[in-house]
Design an enzyme around this catalytic site. Structure first.
Site: not given
Lengths: 353, 1183
Positions: B465, B639, B754, B864
Site C-alpha cells: 500500500d 479549494k 494505492t 487490491k
C-alpha cells in the site's frame, strides 16, 4: 520530601516523571545477546585443511586399533566341534527326530579333539546353536519376569501361554523360554583324567541376585504335556539355577553361544580331549545345528576378526581420502570466500563476455 | 487577455486532493445532516461487498435506485422503538451478550479433542495406538503406546484451555458493563448483556457504545454526535453521526417515542446501513451516518440517545471479528508430499515384512507345532489346540498391522510438534529483535500467525500500500504560492524561533496542537494589518484554508490551566494540515457548529455564517463553502485539485498570478508535494439568492439529489479569483527508498497498489526509487474493455521491444543486463475493472512479469486482492502484502503472507495480518534476515527429522529380517517411544531456533543471498532423496557392524539393543553436529546433553529387574567390543556424508557457503569491492 525551591523543581520533576513513565511504557525489547541471537559462537567450516587432517587422524587412529584387535583375536584359542550330525547312530540317520524324541535310545556320544595351542585357564565351554530363533516374538514374549523375581507373583503367568499352567496350577518357571531349556551335557577328560567343569558364576551376578528370586522354586516344570528340554531340580531356587539363567538371557541373533561352564586348568598344546556328550536336545526337527566350543578370551571377547579387519579397512579408506584430497587441493584449489563464485557475480561475468 | 491557457502540462502531476476519498472510504461532511446518505455508496465499497467483480463502481443511478428501494418486509428486521417486547415477539433477535470464548466447561473436552484431531497426524497417531490395544497386535505395552499422543494432546489442551479462559474472562467483563436504558420512562442502569433490540439507550460522553443503534437525539441542538471508531476500523479521528431532525427534539422520558425502524438484516459491512424509520406518520430514510456502532466511543458530545437495532453477535463489530485466517506455509505443503513418500516407504517395509513372514510360515508349516520358539500347539488344556494362531492369511494380515505399529515413527509425528515449538522460538526472536522495534509508535514486532514463519524466506512479490505504508500519512504543510509569489518555508529555523502561534483570550492561551514550519516573510504579511493587495490576498488565502474544510476543532485542557490546545479532528489529513497551517499563521479555527464557524484572526474572534457547503466529490475534485462574513458580504471559497480548479478560474482577471501559480504548482508537484489550488469569489445578493433557492430545491429533492447538488455547485464554482496554491508533503517513511532497493536487489518484485491518483503514485514512485529516470513507463489508463485490450497489446509489444533493445545496449555498453533496463507498468483502477476477472488478466500478468516495477493507482480494496490473486494463481511464487488501513485487509488476507503496519491507521489491517510491525523498512530485516534464517532452519529441521526417524526405523527393520519376520525389537519399547520424544528431539528444536547460516550484517549487506529461498536451496526433492540414501547407508552401518561383531557370540538381545539405541542416538546427534553452523553454548548443551541423557535413560530402564534387559547396559559397556562398535559405527556411517558434503561445498559452493567463508576469513572487504563496482549498475544516478 521537602524541597526548598518547589516551583522550579516541580517542573523538573514533572519532566523526569513523564520521561520515566515513557520508559516504563516503552515496549522496546530488552537487549541481550541471547535475544538478539548474538551469542558468542564457534563457526567451523569444512576447509580442506580441516577435512584432510580429520581423515589423517581417523586413519592413524583406526589402523592401530584394527591391528591391536586383530592381534587380540588371533591370540584367542578356539576349538569348535559340531556334533549334532556325528552323534546320530548310523541306523537312525533316516529318522533323526524319532531318535531324539525317543526315551529308549542311547544318546551318549563320544568325541575327541586335540588342543592346537596352549589354552590358559579359564577355558570357557560354550554350546553354540545355529538357526535357533531365540529372538522370535512369540518366544521372547513367553516369559514372566515377575514370576521369576518373587514367589509372591507365582500366578503371574498370563504372558507365558501356552506354557502357563499345568492342571490349573502355575508352572514355575513358566513360558516357552524356560520350557525349551537346553539339556545336552558334556563331560571332559584329558589323558583319561576327568576335567572338572565349573558351573558356578556362569550367569550374570545381577541376574542371580535381583532378577531370579532366591525364594522361587521350580514347580510343575516339564511335568505334563510336551517335554521341551531340561528338567530342573525342585529343591534349588531359581537364583541358583545358572543354566536356566543363562538360557533366559535370550540371544539376539539366530546363531548364538551360551556359556556352559569353565575349565579352571590350562590345556596344553596337543592334548587330546575326550568329551562325552549326552545328546538330548532336539534341534533336528527344525534343522538347527549344535556345536561345542572351547575358547579362551581376551579383552575383545571371543575369536572375531571382523572388527580388526573393519578398522584397518576404514583406516585405509580414510588414508586414501586424505591423499586424494591433498592431490585435489594441489591440482584444483578454490580460494575460500572468493566473491567471484557468487551467483550474481557469475551472472555479470557471463554477461560481460 | 483572453489568450488561451497553455495546454495542460504534459507531465500533469496533479497532486493530492486527499480529502474524502483518501481511503476509498467515505467521509460524511458536516452538512449531510440535511440530506441523508445518498452518495456514500460511491465510496462504500467496504471489505465485504457482495459484488464479485473487483472494484466495479456503482453509478449514480444505481446508488439512487438502491437507496430508494423499499426494503422488503421479509428481508427486513422490524424494530419497534422503545418496545423490545413487540420487537422480539415474532423473531428472537440476538441478545446483547457476546461470547468470544470457543468452549464451555461441558463442551471443552469433546470439542477441543475434536478440533485437535482435525490434524491427520494425530489421527494416524490415534489409529496406531488403538491398533496396539488389540490383543492380537500388542507390540508395545499400553503405557508406552499411548504416552506420546497423550502428552501432545495434554500440552495442546492446557494451552487452549488457558486461552479460552482468558477469552471468557474478557467476555464476562464486557457483558457486565453498564449502560443507561429507558425502562418505564426512566433511564436505569442495565448490564450490557441484558440489553434488547428495540430498547432506548442513553450514552454519556466518552462511553463505549454497547450495541449498534440508530441515533435519535444528542446533546447538540443540531443532533450531531462525534464518535471515535478506533476499535472498529482503527481510524483515530472523530467521525460525525447525526440524529434525524424529526427525532432530535424529543425527550424519551417525557414524550413517548413510538415508531418503527425497518432495517436490513445484520451484515458485516461497517460502512453501510440501510433502513427507514416511520415516526409520527413520516417515513425517513436512514443511512450509515445515523448509526452508532458497538465498540465505538462517544466523544465530544454530552450525551446521545439511540435505539438498539442490532445486538450482541449481530452487531457489525462482532460480525467483523473473525479470527485470523489459518494459513499453511509453503514448506509445510511441500513437506506433505514427502510425508506421502515416507508413507509409501512405510507400506513397502511392512509389505516386505509380511511377504517374508508369509513365505517363512509356509516353508515351516509342518514344524510350527513343535518349534521350540514358535510352539503353535497348546497342550496345557487337556485337548491340543492352536495357540494364538489364526491361520496363514490372518497371520500375514496381523504381521502387516504389527509392522505398521513397529515402524510407525517412519511418519514423523514428532515433527509436527517440534515444528510448532521451533516456530514459537523463531517468533520469540523476531518479537524480541530490537531492530524491529518502532520507537515512534512504541510498537514491537507482532507475530500473529505462528505457522508461516518460514514463508518469509521465500517471498518473490511484495504488494505494498502507499499511504501510511510507504509514507507516514502525516501531512505537513510545506509551502504556499499566494498571489503568484512563492513562499517556500525556509529550513533551518529552530523550534524556539517559532514556538508556535498562540492567542490569548480571557487570560487563556489557545495554541494549535501541531506545529508547522513558517515562512517568516509570509508570517509578517499575515500579521500585518496593512491594506495592500498582497496582504489581502494572504488574508483571504488563509481564511479559505481555515474555513473551507470539514474539520472539527477540539479544545483540550493541558496541565497548565491557562493554556489550552486546539486539536483539529477530521477525516482528511490534508485538510488537517491546512487548518494547522492557517492556525499557525494566525487564522485559528476555534469553533464549528452546523450553522457557523468562529475563526480567531490575529487575536480577533470573528464569526462566519456557513450558508452552504458543497462537499468534495470525485468528479469535481473540489469543495466549496459559502460564508456570510462579519462585514455582511457573502463569499464563496473553493479549494481543489489543480486540474479542475484551473478551469473554473476567471482567466481574464489576473493572468500573471495565474501563470506564476501554475509554474509553482509544477515545481511543487515535481518535488513530490500534494498540491491544492484555492480560489474565491464574492457573491452579490442576486447571485446569492439565486444559488440559495436552487440549493434549497436540490437538497430537498427526492430524486437525483446528488446530481442536482453537483449542478448547483458547478454553477457557483465559476469565475473564481485565484488566491494561490498550497504544497503538502506526505513524507516518505524513514528508510523506504533504501528498503525498496534492498528488496529489489534481493530479487523481490515490489508492486505498489494505492488508492491515490496516478500522478501522486508516480511521484512517490520516484521518491522511493522505484522509478528512476531511465525507467520506461508503460501506462494503461482506459475506459473500456476494448481500449484496455488495445493498450495491453501495445504495451506488451513495447515491453518486448524494451527487452530486446536493452539487450542490444548490453552488447554495446557491456555493463548492463536486460533486467537492469527496467520498464514500469502503471495501471489505474478503472482499467483494472475491465481487466480483472476477464480474459485480459492473463495478458496483464504476462506484461507485468516483464516489467520490473508495477504501480497500480486508484484501486479499490477488492481490486487490491484481485491483483494479488492475479499473481498468486498464476505462479508458484510466494506473495506478501503489506498495508496499514482497512482498505488493505482484503489484500493482506489474500496474499500468502500478510503484514500489517501498526501505525497511524490503527488496527484493522493488523487484525487481519499475519505479522505486524511499525515501519515499512522493517520488511528488510524481516525478510532478508529473519525470513532467510527461518527458511533455512525450518527446511533443515524438516529434512533432519525425516532422516532421524527413518534411520531408527531402518535399524528396526533390518533386525526384523533376523527374527523370522516376527517383528521383535531388540531395542526396548521404552527406548522406541523415548527416541523421538526425548533422545533426539531437543537438538532439532534448538538448532531449528538458534542456528544461523549467516550473520545479520552479511545478509543485510548482500540482499542477493535471499535468493537461496527463491531457489529452494534448503528444501527440495534432491536433498530429500540424497538424505534418504544417506539414511539407508547409516542404518546399514549402525545395524550390521554389531551384527558381524557379535555373530555367534553370547550377546543377548537386550545388550545389543542398548548398543543399537545408543549408536543411533549418537549417530543422529553427530550428524546434526556436522551440519550445525554456529555453535553456541545452547547448541553444545542440547547435542551433548541429549547423548548423556540417552545414556542415563538407557541405564535407568535397565535398572528395573522386572524388565527383560535388567543390567544389560552395565554388562555390555564393560566390554571393549561395545565401544569399538560404537566408534566404528559413527565413523563408517558418517563417512560418505562427510566426503560428499565437503566435495559439494568445495567444488560447487552456493552463495551462502561463499558468504560464510568470507564472513569467517574476513575477506568481506573483497566482497565489498565487488559490491561497489556493481552499485552504479544497480542504482543509476537519476539524470
Amino acid at each position: 520530601m521537602m524541597n526548598p525551591n518547589g516551583a522550579s523543581s516541580s517542573d523538573g520533576d514533572g519532566a523526569s516523571h513523564s520521561s520515566s513513565a515513557l520508559k516504563k511504557n516503552s515496549k522496546k525489547p530488552k537487549y541481550s545477546r541471547f535475544s538478539q541471537q548474538e551469542l558468542p559462537a564457534c563457526k567451523p567450516i569444512l576447509t580442506p585443511g580441516l577435512v584432510i587432517s580429520t581423515f589423517v587422524v581417523v586413519s592413524f587412529l583406526f589402523i592401530p586399533i584394527g591391528l591391536v584387535s586383530l592381534f587380540a583375536s588371533e591370540r584367542v584359542v578356539e576349538i569348535k566341534e559340531r556334533y549334532d550330525e556325528d552323534c546320530i547312530p548310523s541306523n537312525y540317520t533316516k529318522n533323526v527326530v524319532g531318535y531324539i524324541q525317543s526315551n529308549e535310545t542311547n544318546k551318549t556320544c563320544v568325541k575327541k579333539f586335540t588342543v592346537p595351542k596352549k589354552m590358559k585357564s579359564p577355558v570357557f565351554i560354550y554350546y553354540q546353536l545355529d538357526n535357533f530363533y531365540q529372538n522370535h516374538r512369540r518366544y521372547v514374549k513367553s516369559r514372566s519376569d515377575k514370576q521369576l523375581q518373587s514367589k509372591a507373583f507365582e500366578d503371574e503367568t498370563e504372558t507365558c501361554k501356552p506354557e502357563d499352567s499345568a492342571d490349573k496350577s502355575p508352572i514355575v518357571p513358566c513360558g516357552l523360554i524356560a520350557w525349551s531349556l537346553f539339556n545336552d551335557t558334556y563331560r571332559f577328560s584329558v589323558k583319561n583324567a576327568a576335567l572338572n567343569v565349573s558351573k558356578r558364576d556362569i550367569a550374570w551376578k545381577s541376574d542371580r541376585q535381583h532378577k531370579f528370586g532366591s525364594d522361587v522354586y521350580p514347580k510343575n516344570f516339564q511335568s505334563t504335556g510336551l517335554i521341551g528340554g531340561a528338567k530342573l531340580t525342585t529343591s534349588i531356587p531359581l537364583s541358583q539355577q545358572e543354566d536356566l539363567i543363562v538360557w533366559m538371557r535370550t540371544a539376539a541373533l539366530p546363531t548364538f553361544r551360551k556359556l556352559y561352564g569353565k575349565i579352571e586348568v590350562d590345556l596344553e598344546a596337543d592334548d587330546e580331549v575326550t568329551v562325552v556328550i549326552e545328546n538330548n536336545y532336539n534341534t533336528y526337527s527344525f534343522g538347527g545345528r549344535k556345536r561345542l566350543v572351547l575358547s579362551t578370551t581376551t579383552w575383545i571377547g571371543g575369536k572375531n576378526d571382523f572388527l580388526g579387519i573393519a578398522y584397518i579397512s576404514i583406516g585405509g579408506i580414510c588414508l586414501f581420502f586424505a591423499i586424494s584430497f591433498i592431490l585435489l587441493y594441489v591440482i584444483k584449489p578454490r580460494p575460500l570466500g572468493d566473491p567471484s563464485y557468487l551467483s550474481w557475480n557469475k551472472n555479470t561475468a557471463a554477461n560481460m563476455k | 487577455m483572453d489568450s488561451k491557457r497553455p495546454a495542460e502540462n504534459s507531465l500533469n502531476i496533479e497532486s493530492g486532493f486527499a480529502s474524502t476519498t483518501r481511503r476509498g472510504i467515505a467521509a460524511n461532511s458536516v452538512r449531510e445532516v440535511n440530506f441523508g446518505d445518498q452518495h456514500h455508496h460511491h465510496h462504500h465499497r467496504g471489505v465485504s461487498t457482495k459484488h464479485v467483480r473487483y472494484g466495479s463502481r456503482a453509478t449514480d443511478s444505481e446508488v439512487f435506485s438502491v437507496s430508494q428501494r423499499e426494503i422488503n418486509d421479509e428481508d427486513a428486521r422490524l424494530v419497534y422503538i422503545n418496545d423490545p417486547g413487540k420487537t422480539n415477539e415474532r423473531f428472537e433477535f440476538a441478545g446483547n451478550s457476546v461470547r468470544t470464548g470457543k468452549y464451555s466447561i461441558l463442551t471443552f473436552l469433546p470439542r477441543n479433542l475434536f478440533e485437535q484431531f482435525h490434524r491427520v497426524a494425530y489421527i494416524y497417531f490415534l489409529v496406531i495406538a488403538v491398533l496396539n490395544q488389540l490383543p492380537q497386535l500388542v507390540v508395545f505395552g499400553r503405557g508406552a503406546s499411548i504416552l506420546p499422543l497423550a502428552f501432545v494432546l495434554l500440552v495442546t489442551t492446557v494451552k487452549d484451555a488457558y486461552e479460552d479462559y482468558r477469552r471468557h474472562r474478557s467476555d464476562r467483563i464486557e457483558n457486565n458493563r453498564l449502560a443507561l436504558v429507558l425502562v418505564n420512562n426512566q433511564f436505569h442502569s442495565k448490564r450490557w448483556k441484558d440489553i434488547q433490540v428495540g430498547e432506548i439507550i442513553k450514552l454519556q460522553a466518552n462511553e463505549t457504545i454497547p450495541c449498534d443503534m440508530v441515533v435519535l437525539s444528542t446533546s447538540d441542538p443540531t443532533g450531531v454526535a462525534y464518535v471515535q471508531t478506533i476499535n472498529l476500523d482503527g481510524e483515530s479521528n472523530l467521525k460525525t453521526r447525526y440524529a434525524k431532525q424529526e427525532t432530535l427534539s424529543k425527550f424519551p422520558e417525557k414524550d413517548m417515542i413510538c415508531g418503527l425502524i425497518r432495517c436490513e438484516k445484520p451484515n458485516r459491512n461497517i460502512y453501510g446501513f440501510q433502513a427507514n424509520m416511520e415516526i409520527d406518520g413520516k417515513k425517513l430514510s436512514l443511512g450509515p451516518s445515523n448509526v452508532l456502532l458497538r465498540g465505538c466511543e462517544l466523544k465530544n458530545t454530552g450525551w446521545a440517545i439511540g435505539v438498539a437495532v442490532y445486538a450482541g453477535r449481530e452487531t457489525k463489530a462482532m460480525l467483523n471479528s473473525s479470527g485470523a485466517s489459518c494459513k499453511r506455509s509453503r514448506l509445510e505443503s511441500r513437506m506433505n508430499f514427502e510425508i506421502i513418500v515416507l508413507s509409501v516407504f512405510l507400506i513397502a517395509l511392512c509389505t516386505v515384512v509380511s511377504v517374508c513372514a508369509a513365505v517363512w510360515l509356509r516353508r515351516h508349516r509342518h514344524e510350527l507345532d513343535f518349534l521350540p520358539f514358535y510352539r503353535r500347539k497348546n497342550y496345557s488344556k487337556g485337548k491340543v489346540e492352536n495357540y494364538n494362531y489364526y491361520g496363514w492369511g490372518m497371520e500375514i494380515f496381523f504381521t502387516f498391522l504389527m509392522s505398521v505399529i513397529v515402524f510407525q515413527i517412519m511418519i514423523p509425528i514428532s515433527l509436527y510438534i517440534s515444528m510448532e515449538l521451533v516456530r514459537v522460538g523463531q517468533a520469540y526472536f523476531m518479537i524480541r529483535d530490537t531492530q524491529l522495534y518502532d520507537e515512534t509508535s512504541n510498537s514491537r514486532f507482532q507475530c500473529r500467525a505462528l505457522n508461516i514463519n518460514e514463508d518469509l524466506g521465500q517471498i518473490k512479490y511484495v504488494f505494498s500500500d502507499k499511504t501510511g505504508t510507504l509514507t507516514e500519512n502525516k501531512m505537513e504543510f510545506q509551502c504556499a504560492s499566494i498571489g503568484g509569489v512563492d513562499y517556500s518555508g525556509r529550513k533551518g529555523i529552530s523550534e524556539e524561533e517559532h514556538a508556535g502561534y498562540s492567542v490569548r483570550v480571557d487570560g487563556i492561551i489557545f495554541r494549535p496542537k501541531m506545529k508547522v514550519n513558517v515562512d517568516p516573510e509570509l508570517q509578517q504579511l499575515a500579521q500585518s494589518r496593512k491594506n495592500t493587495i498582497k496582504c489581502k490576498q494572504v488574508h483571504d488565502f488563509f481564511l479559505a484554508l481555515a474555513a473551507c474544510n470539514a474539520i472539527v476543532p477540539l479544545v483540550i485542557d493541558t496541565s497548565d490551566p491557562t493554556t489550552k490546545l486546539i486539536d483539529y479532528q477530521g477525516e482528511s489529513p490534508d485538510e488537517q494540515a491546512l487548518v494547522y497551517a492557517a492556525a499557525t499563521y494566525g487564522f485559528m479555527l476555534i469553533e464549528r457548529t452546523s450553522g457557523h464557524i468562529v475563526i480567531d484572526i490575529q487575536g480577533q474572534r470573528q464569526r462566519f455564517n456557513v450558508l452552504g457547503l458543497h462537499e468534495f466529490d470525485s468528479d469535481r475534485k473540489r469543495m466549496s463553502v459559502i460564508l456570510g462574513c462579519p462585514d455582511k458580504t457573502v463569499k464563496v471559497f473553493v479549494k481543489g485539485a489543480d486540474t479542475t480548479m484551473l478551469s473554473v478560474i476567471d482567466e481574464s482577471v489576473n493572468q500573471n498570478t495565474l501563470h506564476a501559480t501554475e509554474v509553482h504548482l509544477h515545481a511543487y508537484s515535481s518535488m513530490g508535494l500534494r498540491t491544492l489550488v484555492v480560489g474565491m469569489r464574492e457573491l452579490n445578493p442576486s447571485e446569492f439568492e439565486q444559488w440559495h433557492t436552487s440549493f434549497e430545491a436540490a437538497s430537498t429533492a427526492l430524486i437525483g439529489r446528488a446530481a442536482l447538488l453537483r449542478k448547483v455547485a458547478g454553477n457557483i464554482e465559476s469565475n473564481l479569483i485565484i488566491l494561490g496554491a498550497s504544497g503538502i508533503e506526505d513524507k516518505l517513511q524513514q528508510g523506504v527508498p533504501e528498503a525498496i532497493e534492498s528488496l529489489r536487489t534481493a530479487g523481490i518484485k515490489v508492486w505498489v497498489l494505492t488508492g491515490d491518483k496516478q500522478e501522486t503514485a508516480i511521484s512517490i514512485g520516484y521518491s522511493s526509487k522505484l522509478l528512476t529516470s531511465t525507467t520506461r513507463q508503460i501506462i494503461i489508463n482506459s475506459n473500456s474493455k476494448e481500449s484496455c485490450r488495445r493498450c495491453l497489446q501495445q504495451a506488451t509489444a513495447t515491453a518486448k521491444k524494451l527487452v530486446t533493445v536493452s539487450g542490444v545496449t548490453c552488447d554495446t555498453e557491456g555493463t548492463s543486463v536486460a533486467a537492469l533496463t527496467p520498464a514500469a507498468l502503471i495501471v489505474d483502477g478503472t482499467s483494472l475493472v475491465y481487466i480483472l476477472d476477464s480474459e485480459l488478466e492473463e495478458q496483464l500478468f504476462k506484461l507485468a512479469s516483464k516489467c520490473s516495477v508495477v504501480l497500480c493507482c486508484r484501486v479499490a480494496p477488492l481490486q487490491k486482492a484481485g491483483i494479488v490473486d492475479l499473481v498468486k494463481s498464476r505462479t508458484t511464487d510466494m506473495t506478501l502484502a503489506i498495508g496499514d488501513g482497512a482498505n488493505d485487509v482484503s489484500m493482506i488476507q489474500m496474499a500468502d503472507v500478510g503484514v500489517g503496519i501498526s501505525g497511524q491507521e490503527g488496527r484493522q489491517a493488523v487484525m487481519a495480518s499475519d505479522f505486524a510491525m511499525g515501519q515499512f523498512r522493517f520488511l528488510v530485516p524481516l525478510l532478508l534476515v529473519h525470513g532467510h534464517w527461518n527458511y533455512q532452519r525450518m527446511g533443515y529441521a524438516i529434512l533432519y527429522n525425516f532422516y532421524r526417524n527413518a534411520v531408527f526405523v531402518f535399524v528396526l527393520f533390518w533386525y526384523v529380517l533376523f527374527t523370522c519376520f516376527s517383528l521383535t525389537t531388540a531395542i526396548t519399547e521404552w527406548s522406541s517411544v523415548l527416541y523421538s520424544v526425548l533422545y533426539t528431539s531437543l537438538p532439532t528444536i534448538v538448532v531449528g531456533i538458534l542456528d544461523k547460516d549467516l550473520g545479520r550484517r552479511t545478509l543485510l549487506k548482500y540482499p542477493q543471498l535471499y535468493g537461496a529461498g527463491h531457489r529452494q536451496e534448503c528444501y527440495n526433492s534432491k536433498l530429500f532423496w540424497l538424505g534418504m540414501m544417506d539414511t539407508v547407508w547409516q542404518s546399514l552401518a549402525a545395524f550390521f557392524i554389531p551384527v558381524f561383531a557379535y555373530w555367534g557370540s553370547t550377546v543377548d538381545s537386550s545388550s545389543i539393543g542398548d548398543l543399537w539405541t545408543i549408536a543411533v542416538v549418537i549417530l543422529v546427534n553427530l550428524h546434526l553436529a556436522m551440519d550445525v553452523i554456529r555453535w553456541t553454548w545452547t547448541t553444545h548443551a542440547a547435542i551433548w546433553g541429549s547423548i548423556v541423557a540417552t545414556f542415563i535413560c538407557v541405564s535407568v530402564i535397565d535398572a528395573f529387574p522386572s524388565l527383560v534387559g535388567y543390567w544389560a547396559i552395565f554388562h555390555v559397556a564393560k566390554t571393549g567390543l561395545f565401544w569399538l562398535c560404537l566408534l566404528g559405527i559413527v565413523v563408517v556411517a558418517l563417512l560418505p556424508r562427510f566426503v560428499v558434503k565437503f566435495l559439494y561445498q568445495y567444488y560447487s559452493p552456493c552463495d551462502v557457503q561463499i558468504a560464510r567463508e568470507a564472513e569467517k576469513f574476513g575477506n568481506l572487504r573483497e566482497l565489498g569491492a565487488i559490491q561497489k563496482e556493481m552499485d552504479p549498475v544497480l542504482d543509476r544516478p537519476q539524470r
